[in-house]
Scaffold this motif. Structure first.
Motif, PDB file in Angstrom:
ATOM      1  N   PHE A 217      89.640  92.803  15.775  1.00  0.00           N
ATOM      2  CA  PHE A 217      89.882  91.377  16.012  1.00  0.00           C
ATOM      3  C   PHE A 217      90.244  91.109  17.475  1.00  0.00           C
ATOM      4  CE2 PHE A 217      93.203  88.065  16.321  1.00  0.00           C
ATOM      5  CZ  PHE A 217      92.402  86.967  16.112  1.00  0.00           C
ATOM      6  N   LEU A 218      91.140  91.909  18.034  1.00  0.00           N
ATOM      7  CA  LEU A 218      91.575  91.685  19.411  1.00  0.00           C
ATOM      8  C   LEU A 218      90.444  91.925  20.403  1.00  0.00           C
ATOM      9  CD1 LEU A 218      95.097  93.322  19.195  1.00  0.00           C
ATOM     10  CD2 LEU A 218      94.581  90.882  19.378  1.00  0.00           C
ATOM     11  N   LYS A 219      89.576  92.863  20.113  1.00  0.00           N
ATOM     12  CA  LYS A 219      88.475  93.164  21.023  1.00  0.00           C
ATOM     13  C   LYS A 219      87.347  92.143  20.920  1.00  0.00           C
ATOM     14  CE  LYS A 219      85.464  96.890  22.457  1.00  0.00           C
ATOM     15  NZ  LYS A 219      85.027  98.252  22.223  1.00  0.00           N
TER      16      LYS A 219
ATOM     17  N   LEU B 280      86.877  87.434  13.107  1.00  0.00           N
ATOM     18  CA  LEU B 280      87.487  88.062  11.948  1.00  0.00           C
ATOM     19  C   LEU B 280      86.490  88.103  10.790  1.00  0.00           C
ATOM     20  CD1 LEU B 280      90.096  89.162  10.639  1.00  0.00           C
ATOM     21  CD2 LEU B 280      90.642  86.818  10.024  1.00  0.00           C
ATOM     22  N   PRO B 281      85.986  89.288  10.458  1.00  0.00           N
ATOM     23  CA  PRO B 281      85.118  89.400   9.275  1.00  0.00           C
ATOM     24  C   PRO B 281      85.888  89.018   8.009  1.00  0.00           C
ATOM     25  CG  PRO B 281      84.882  91.329  10.682  1.00  0.00           C
ATOM     26  CD  PRO B 281      86.042  90.538  11.212  1.00  0.00           C
ATOM     27  N   GLU B 282      85.191  88.478   7.034  1.00  0.00           N
ATOM     28  CA  GLU B 282      85.838  87.973   5.820  1.00  0.00           C
ATOM     29  C   GLU B 282      86.527  89.051   5.004  1.00  0.00           C
ATOM     30  OE1 GLU B 282      83.613  85.372   3.329  1.00  0.00           O
ATOM     31  OE2 GLU B 282      82.655  84.397   5.036  1.00  0.00           O
ATOM     32  N   ASN B 283      86.069  90.295   5.076  1.00  0.00           N
ATOM     33  CA  ASN B 283      86.636  91.345   4.237  1.00  0.00           C
ATOM     34  C   ASN B 283      87.899  91.985   4.832  1.00  0.00           C
ATOM     35  OD1 ASN B 283      85.114  92.542   6.300  1.00  0.00           O
ATOM     36  ND2 ASN B 283      84.717  94.368   5.093  1.00  0.00           N
ATOM     37  N   TYR B 284      88.358  91.542   5.997  1.00  0.00           N
ATOM     38  CA  TYR B 284      89.558  92.119   6.608  1.00  0.00           C
ATOM     39  C   TYR B 284      90.794  91.537   5.950  1.00  0.00           C
ATOM     40  CZ  TYR B 284      86.993  94.423  10.384  1.00  0.00           C
ATOM     41  OH  TYR B 284      86.187  95.244  11.100  1.00  0.00           O
ATOM     42  N   ARG B 285      91.750  92.380   5.629  1.00  0.00           N
ATOM     43  CA  ARG B 285      92.929  91.958   4.884  1.00  0.00           C
ATOM     44  C   ARG B 285      94.254  92.362   5.535  1.00  0.00           C
ATOM     45  NH1 ARG B 285      89.905  88.789   2.886  1.00  0.00           N
ATOM     46  NH2 ARG B 285      88.706  89.177   1.015  1.00  0.00           N
ATOM     47  N   ALA B 286      94.267  92.822   6.765  1.00  0.00           N
ATOM     48  CA  ALA B 286      95.514  93.244   7.412  1.00  0.00           C
ATOM     49  C   ALA B 286      96.493  92.075   7.460  1.00  0.00           C
ATOM     50  CB  ALA B 286      95.249  93.761   8.824  1.00  0.00           C
ATOM     51  N   ARG B 287      97.746  92.388   7.217  1.00  0.00           N
ATOM     52  CA  ARG B 287      98.784  91.356   7.173  1.00  0.00           C
ATOM     53  C   ARG B 287      98.882  90.633   8.521  1.00  0.00           C
ATOM     54  NH1 ARG B 287     104.645  93.370   5.995  1.00  0.00           N
ATOM     55  NH2 ARG B 287     104.404  93.970   8.131  1.00  0.00           N
TER      56      ARG B 287
ATOM     57  N   LEU C  65      96.684  88.873  10.039  1.00  0.00           N
ATOM     58  CA  LEU C  65      95.427  88.743  10.775  1.00  0.00           C
ATOM     59  C   LEU C  65      94.795  87.366  10.608  1.00  0.00           C
ATOM     60  CD1 LEU C  65      93.803  90.525  12.616  1.00  0.00           C
ATOM     61  CD2 LEU C  65      92.594  91.422  10.658  1.00  0.00           C
ATOM     62  N   LYS C  66      94.829  86.836   9.403  1.00  0.00           N
ATOM     63  CA  LYS C  66      94.256  85.505   9.166  1.00  0.00           C
ATOM     64  C   LYS C  66      94.999  84.450   9.978  1.00  0.00           C
ATOM     65  CE  LYS C  66      93.268  82.196   5.530  1.00  0.00           C
ATOM     66  NZ  LYS C  66      93.465  81.825   4.133  1.00  0.00           N
ATOM     67  N   GLU C  67      96.328  84.537  10.000  1.00  0.00           N
ATOM     68  CA  GLU C  67      97.137  83.576  10.764  1.00  0.00           C
ATOM     69  C   GLU C  67      96.845  83.693  12.263  1.00  0.00           C
ATOM     70  OE1 GLU C  67      98.277  85.659   8.459  1.00  0.00           O
ATOM     71  OE2 GLU C  67      99.070  84.350   6.877  1.00  0.00           O
ATOM     72  N   ALA C  68      96.681  84.922  12.738  1.00  0.00           N
ATOM     73  CA  ALA C  68      96.373  85.132  14.160  1.00  0.00           C
ATOM     74  C   ALA C  68      95.011  84.533  14.508  1.00  0.00           C
ATOM     75  CB  ALA C  68      96.405  86.623  14.493  1.00  0.00           C
ATOM     76  N   ALA C  69      94.039  84.686  13.613  1.00  0.00           N
ATOM     77  CA  ALA C  69      92.704  84.126  13.852  1.00  0.00           C
ATOM     78  C   ALA C  69      92.758  82.605  13.905  1.00  0.00           C
ATOM     79  CB  ALA C  69      91.737  84.599  12.779  1.00  0.00           C
ATOM     80  N   GLU C  70      93.535  82.004  13.000  1.00  0.00           N
ATOM     81  CA  GLU C  70      93.680  80.546  13.006  1.00  0.00           C
ATOM     82  C   GLU C  70      94.338  80.074  14.295  1.00  0.00           C
ATOM     83  OE1 GLU C  70      95.825  79.756   9.416  1.00  0.00           O
ATOM     84  OE2 GLU C  70      94.091  80.152   8.138  1.00  0.00           O
ATOM     85  N   LYS C  71      95.359  80.779  14.738  1.00  0.00           N
ATOM     86  CA  LYS C  71      96.055  80.431  15.980  1.00  0.00           C
ATOM     87  C   LYS C  71      95.102  80.554  17.173  1.00  0.00           C
ATOM     88  CE  LYS C  71     100.241  79.751  17.708  1.00  0.00           C
ATOM     89  NZ  LYS C  71     101.019  78.568  17.444  1.00  0.00           N
ATOM     90  N   LEU C  72      94.301  81.627  17.187  1.00  0.00           N
ATOM     91  CA  LEU C  72      93.345  81.822  18.274  1.00  0.00           C
ATOM     92  C   LEU C  72      92.312  80.702  18.302  1.00  0.00           C
ATOM     93  CD1 LEU C  72      92.346  83.599  20.596  1.00  0.00           C
ATOM     94  CD2 LEU C  72      90.958  84.840  18.920  1.00  0.00           C
ATOM     95  N   ASP C  73      91.871  80.265  17.127  1.00  0.00           N
ATOM     96  CA  ASP C  73      90.909  79.156  17.072  1.00  0.00           C
ATOM     97  C   ASP C  73      91.480  77.905  17.728  1.00  0.00           C
ATOM     98  OD1 ASP C  73      89.022  80.709  15.786  1.00  0.00           O
ATOM     99  OD2 ASP C  73      89.506  79.957  13.783  1.00  0.00           O
ATOM    100  N   VAL C  74      92.750  77.629  17.486  1.00  0.00           N
ATOM    101  CA  VAL C  74      93.394  76.457  18.084  1.00  0.00           C
ATOM    102  C   VAL C  74      93.528  76.648  19.591  1.00  0.00           C
ATOM    103  CG1 VAL C  74      95.528  75.118  18.188  1.00  0.00           C
ATOM    104  CG2 VAL C  74      94.596  75.798  15.983  1.00  0.00           C
TER     105      VAL C  74
END
Length: 131
Positions: free
Chosen positions: A36-38, A42-49, A51-60
């Motif tokens: 994700f950082l590189k 975020l692929p849909e099958n990733y489940r690391a704790r 990670l979804k919140e970080a992706a949403e924050k990055l989108d903003v």
């Protein structure tokens, strides 16, 4: 200055990750975070704790200035609507739940169960219990 004797006492533990040598195979949660950082996706099958919140924050954070202002206004509008709804209808819904709780108690239901079902506090349920 900090009354510490060693560097480790001042700074937290650090880990250096060589993301350039990452092979894009995800074997564990750390690999998902590195991917994700590189790649900033975020692929849909990733489940690391987290990670979804970080992706949403990055989108903003990626939004342009104008888009960011629009997004902030949108969030303010949602908060205003929620506040309006709660101030307008909140008491009525609580009253309905209290009436339902009182009926349940009259039928002999356990106060803890009534509290769980209605979402009212056990203290409030005990206050509603018939004398």
């Amino acid at each position: 200055m900090y009354h510490k004797k060693t560097v480790e006492d001042i700074y937290p533990e650090f880990y250096l990750l060589r993301v350039n040598s990452f092979d894009h195979e995800t074997r564990d949660n750390l690999d998902e975070w590195v991917y994700f950082l590189k790649n900033e996706k975020l692929p849909e099958n990733y489940r690391a704790r987290g990670l979804k919140e970080a992706a949403e924050k990055l989108d903003v954070l990626k939004l342009s200035g104008e888009e960011r202002r629009d997004y902030d206004r949108y969030l303010e509008t949602l908060m205003d609507r929620a506040s309006f709804y709660e101030s307008t209808y909140g008491d009525g819904r609580r009253e309905e739940r209290e009436l339902m709780a009182a009926r349940m108690l009259k039928r002999g239901m356990d106060p803890a169960t009534v509290a769980e079902i209605t979402g009212l506090s056990l203290e409030r349920i005990e206050h509603l219990a018939p004398a």
